[in-house]
Design a protein around this motif. Sequence first.
Motif, PDB file in Angstrom:
ATOM      1  N   ALA A 192       0.757  -1.124  -0.100  1.00 50.28           N
ATOM      2  CA  ALA A 192      -0.037  -0.063   0.107  1.00 50.28           C
ATOM      3  C   ALA A 192       0.603   1.282  -0.011  1.00 50.28           C
ATOM      4  CB  ALA A 192      -1.036  -0.090   1.114  1.00 50.28           C
ATOM      5  N   ALA A 193       2.102   1.179   0.606  1.00 51.36           N
ATOM      6  CA  ALA A 193       2.761   2.326   0.554  1.00 51.36           C
ATOM      7  C   ALA A 193       3.350   3.019  -0.574  1.00 51.36           C
ATOM      8  CB  ALA A 193       4.266   1.961   1.548  1.00 51.36           C
ATOM      9  N   PRO A 194       2.676   4.171  -0.954  1.00 51.85           N
ATOM     10  CA  PRO A 194       2.915   5.236  -2.044  1.00 51.85           C
ATOM     11  C   PRO A 194       4.493   5.287  -2.184  1.00 51.85           C
ATOM     12  CG  PRO A 194       1.426   6.245  -0.827  1.00 51.85           C
ATOM     13  CD  PRO A 194       1.985   5.346   0.109  1.00 51.85           C
ATOM     14  N   ASP A 195       5.145   5.260  -1.302  1.00 51.66           N
ATOM     15  CA  ASP A 195       6.645   5.399  -1.327  1.00 51.66           C
ATOM     16  C   ASP A 195       7.402   4.270  -0.491  1.00 51.66           C
ATOM     17  OD1 ASP A 195       9.373   6.546  -1.594  1.00 51.66           O
ATOM     18  OD2 ASP A 195       9.076   7.940  -0.229  1.00 51.66           O
ATOM     19  N   ALA A 196       8.233   3.588  -1.012  1.00 53.36           N
ATOM     20  CA  ALA A 196       8.850   2.666  -0.377  1.00 53.36           C
ATOM     21  C   ALA A 196      10.153   2.147  -0.908  1.00 53.36           C
ATOM     22  CB  ALA A 196       7.962   1.086  -0.371  1.00 53.36           C
ATOM     23  N   GLY A 197      11.498   2.207  -0.142  1.00 59.60           N
ATOM     24  CA  GLY A 197      12.645   2.173  -0.680  1.00 59.60           C
ATOM     25  C   GLY A 197      13.275   0.688  -0.697  1.00 59.60           C
ATOM     26  N   LEU A 198      14.198   0.495  -1.139  1.00 62.97           N
ATOM     27  CA  LEU A 198      14.578  -0.993  -1.029  1.00 62.97           C
ATOM     28  C   LEU A 198      15.078  -1.300   0.532  1.00 62.97           C
ATOM     29  CD1 LEU A 198      17.504  -0.619  -3.894  1.00 62.97           C
ATOM     30  CD2 LEU A 198      15.234  -1.932  -3.925  1.00 62.97           C
ATOM     31  N   TYR A 199      15.391  -0.584   1.305  1.00 65.54           N
ATOM     32  CA  TYR A 199      15.648  -0.655   2.692  1.00 65.54           C
ATOM     33  C   TYR A 199      14.430  -1.384   3.463  1.00 65.54           C
ATOM     34  CZ  TYR A 199      15.059   4.347   2.075  1.00 65.54           C
ATOM     35  OH  TYR A 199      14.489   5.550   1.573  1.00 65.54           O
ATOM     36  N   ASP A 200      13.024  -0.792   2.921  1.00 61.53           N
ATOM     37  CA  ASP A 200      11.941  -0.919   3.455  1.00 61.53           C
ATOM     38  C   ASP A 200      11.713  -2.613   3.262  1.00 61.53           C
ATOM     39  OD1 ASP A 200      11.391   1.350   4.439  1.00 61.53           O
ATOM     40  OD2 ASP A 200      10.979   2.165   2.627  1.00 61.53           O
ATOM     41  N   MET A 201      12.198  -2.987   2.290  1.00 61.40           N
ATOM     42  CA  MET A 201      11.808  -4.700   1.938  1.00 61.40           C
ATOM     43  C   MET A 201      12.304  -5.354   3.212  1.00 61.40           C
ATOM     44  SD  MET A 201      10.356  -4.473  -1.074  1.00 61.40           S
ATOM     45  CE  MET A 201      10.025  -2.677  -0.479  1.00 61.40           C
ATOM     46  N   LEU A 202      12.984  -4.924   4.165  1.00 60.17           N
ATOM     47  CA  LEU A 202      12.999  -5.640   5.382  1.00 60.17           C
ATOM     48  C   LEU A 202      11.760  -6.095   6.077  1.00 60.17           C
ATOM     49  CD1 LEU A 202      15.262  -6.484   7.578  1.00 60.17           C
ATOM     50  CD2 LEU A 202      14.847  -4.427   8.787  1.00 60.17           C
ATOM     51  N   LEU A 203      10.543  -5.185   5.804  1.00 60.64           N
ATOM     52  CA  LEU A 203       9.468  -5.498   6.466  1.00 60.64           C
ATOM     53  C   LEU A 203       8.900  -6.799   5.918  1.00 60.64           C
ATOM     54  CD1 LEU A 203       7.599  -1.924   6.355  1.00 60.64           C
ATOM     55  CD2 LEU A 203       8.981  -3.064   8.259  1.00 60.64           C
ATOM     56  N   LEU A 204       9.402  -6.968   4.483  1.00 56.22           N
ATOM     57  CA  LEU A 204       8.659  -8.053   3.830  1.00 56.22           C
ATOM     58  C   LEU A 204       9.590  -9.308   4.286  1.00 56.22           C
ATOM     59  CD1 LEU A 204       8.263  -7.114   0.056  1.00 56.22           C
ATOM     60  CD2 LEU A 204       6.640  -7.522   1.899  1.00 56.22           C
ATOM     61  N   GLN A 205      10.642  -9.302   4.645  1.00 51.24           N
ATOM     62  CA  GLN A 205      11.560 -10.334   5.202  1.00 51.24           C
ATOM     63  C   GLN A 205      11.002 -10.772   6.527  1.00 51.24           C
ATOM     64  OE1 GLN A 205      13.614 -12.186   3.996  1.00 51.24           O
ATOM     65  NE2 GLN A 205      14.985 -13.131   5.510  1.00 51.24           N
ATOM     66  N   VAL A 206      10.563  -9.611   7.329  1.00 53.74           N
ATOM     67  CA  VAL A 206      10.146 -10.102   8.778  1.00 53.74           C
ATOM     68  C   VAL A 206       8.828 -11.102   8.302  1.00 53.74           C
ATOM     69  CG1 VAL A 206       9.005  -9.338  10.970  1.00 53.74           C
ATOM     70  CG2 VAL A 206      11.112  -8.128   9.830  1.00 53.74           C
ATOM     71  N   ALA A 207       8.074 -10.493   7.326  1.00 46.33           N
ATOM     72  CA  ALA A 207       6.887 -11.277   7.136  1.00 46.33           C
ATOM     73  C   ALA A 207       6.855 -12.828   6.602  1.00 46.33           C
ATOM     74  CB  ALA A 207       5.891 -10.574   5.886  1.00 46.33           C
ATOM     75  N   VAL A 208       8.031 -12.875   5.565  1.00 49.05           N
ATOM     76  CA  VAL A 208       8.640 -14.405   5.498  1.00 49.05           C
ATOM     77  C   VAL A 208       8.671 -15.000   6.491  1.00 49.05           C
ATOM     78  CG1 VAL A 208      10.196 -15.418   4.184  1.00 49.05           C
ATOM     79  CG2 VAL A 208       8.966 -13.605   3.141  1.00 49.05           C
ATOM     80  N   VAL A 209       9.875 -14.477   7.410  1.00 45.11           N
ATOM     81  CA  VAL A 209      10.287 -15.417   8.551  1.00 45.11           C
ATOM     82  C   VAL A 209       9.018 -15.739   9.602  1.00 45.11           C
ATOM     83  CG1 VAL A 209      11.712 -15.241  10.761  1.00 45.11           C
ATOM     84  CG2 VAL A 209      12.534 -14.253   8.731  1.00 45.11           C
ATOM     85  N   PHE A 210       8.018 -14.853   9.728  1.00 45.25           N
ATOM     86  CA  PHE A 210       7.008 -15.171  10.391  1.00 45.25           C
ATOM     87  C   PHE A 210       6.039 -16.060   9.977  1.00 45.25           C
ATOM     88  CE2 PHE A 210       6.428 -11.225  13.307  1.00 45.25           C
ATOM     89  CZ  PHE A 210       7.587 -11.540  14.010  1.00 45.25           C
ATOM     90  N   LEU A 211       6.011 -16.147   8.507  1.00 46.95           N
ATOM     91  CA  LEU A 211       5.047 -17.083   7.839  1.00 46.95           C
ATOM     92  C   LEU A 211       5.758 -18.587   8.301  1.00 46.95           C
ATOM     93  CD1 LEU A 211       3.681 -15.271   4.911  1.00 46.95           C
ATOM     94  CD2 LEU A 211       2.336 -15.775   6.828  1.00 46.95           C
ATOM     95  N   LEU A 212       7.167 -18.539   7.622  1.00 48.85           N
ATOM     96  CA  LEU A 212       7.700 -19.752   7.955  1.00 48.85           C
ATOM     97  C   LEU A 212       7.646 -20.481   9.210  1.00 48.85           C
ATOM     98  CD1 LEU A 212      10.979 -18.852   5.865  1.00 48.85           C
ATOM     99  CD2 LEU A 212       8.991 -20.447   5.313  1.00 48.85           C
ATOM    100  N   LEU A 213       8.026 -19.522  10.584  1.00 48.40           N
ATOM    101  CA  LEU A 213       7.785 -19.837  11.805  1.00 48.40           C
ATOM    102  C   LEU A 213       6.340 -20.666  12.143  1.00 48.40           C
ATOM    103  CD1 LEU A 213       9.988 -17.406  13.633  1.00 48.40           C
ATOM    104  CD2 LEU A 213      10.601 -19.552  13.025  1.00 48.40           C
ATOM    105  N   ALA A 214       5.472 -19.916  11.467  1.00 49.50           N
ATOM    106  CA  ALA A 214       4.056 -20.356  11.882  1.00 49.50           C
ATOM    107  C   ALA A 214       3.792 -21.541  11.151  1.00 49.50           C
ATOM    108  CB  ALA A 214       2.851 -19.312  11.356  1.00 49.50           C
ATOM    109  N   ARG A 215       4.125 -21.676  10.283  1.00 49.81           N
ATOM    110  CA  ARG A 215       3.831 -23.037   9.383  1.00 49.81           C
ATOM    111  C   ARG A 215       4.538 -24.185  10.003  1.00 49.81           C
ATOM    112  NH1 ARG A 215       6.660 -24.227   3.588  1.00 49.81           N
ATOM    113  NH2 ARG A 215       8.388 -24.400   5.053  1.00 49.81           N
ATOM    114  N   ASP A 216       5.935 -23.936  10.324  1.00 51.30           N
ATOM    115  CA  ASP A 216       6.522 -24.991  11.078  1.00 51.30           C
ATOM    116  C   ASP A 216       5.678 -25.572  12.401  1.00 51.30           C
ATOM    117  OD1 ASP A 216       8.352 -25.074   8.868  1.00 51.30           O
ATOM    118  OD2 ASP A 216       9.807 -23.900   9.881  1.00 51.30           O
TER     119      ASP A 216
END
Length: 261
Positions: free
Chosen positions: A235-259
């Motif tokens: 949704a963010a109208p402005d997001a930089g490459l460094y902000d992709m850290l938020l996606l990495q946290v999401a990926v880690v959370f989903l992997l942990l929740a699945r396991d």
Amino acid sequence: SRPLEFRPWTYPPDFLVGLLPFAPLGFAGSSVAFQIVTGGLLVMALRAFPIVRMVGGAALAMVMLYPAATLTVISGQCTFLIAALIVGGFALLPSRPVWGGVLLGLLTFKPQFCLLVPFALIAAGSWRAVIAAALSPLVTMALSGMMFGWDLWVRWIPLVWSNVNSSNDLWIETGRMWGNSVYTCAVLLGASAAIASVVQLLAIGGAVVAVVAAFRSRLGAMEKTAVFLAATVLAAPDAGLYDMLLLQVAVVFLLLARDTA
């Protein structure tokens, strides 16, 4: 050190309240200290989830050693702080909704990352958190006014308005096209600015639907937080490459929740 003719990134004056403790350290010292402190806050927020504590260093390393984390440190960005407020806020929401709302309300210093907060809290039915999220930025605003003077706010509001409505080519190049937003991707694929704006609005609408559905569901706190993080970047109208850290946290959370399912 000198007047700037172009100020595309204008944080609200209440952000100065959080930066003030770093001021005595000088430019280099404060930059390093800010990254250490905010990185530490992110680690604390991640560890608020029991499964992260159980997995230990591996889960933390997947976040803190991700390339976007390196970009955050190198460019002096505040992505660690943004992620810490989101993760910490939703970790506290079930047991301490007021404090969770306070943390989420502080995201107003980067408004593009707090667009979905009211939708998540209302969908969750956490009304105490809604009130706390609305009041916490008012408190920091009052503190900044008392500490630095209200003239900063008087000068800041028209500056932000002029930036939002700016047709300056430098702003479009550095503020809109240097990033990973849906708007930017649409323009790079050949869409006009008008069409790209419509696509961005559709992305925001889709993100709202996803967040409301997640927070009205029986998903666990980690899964809901993961959906919020991914939807926030979308949704963010402005997001930089460094902000992709938020996606990495999401990926880690989903992997942990699945396991642990």
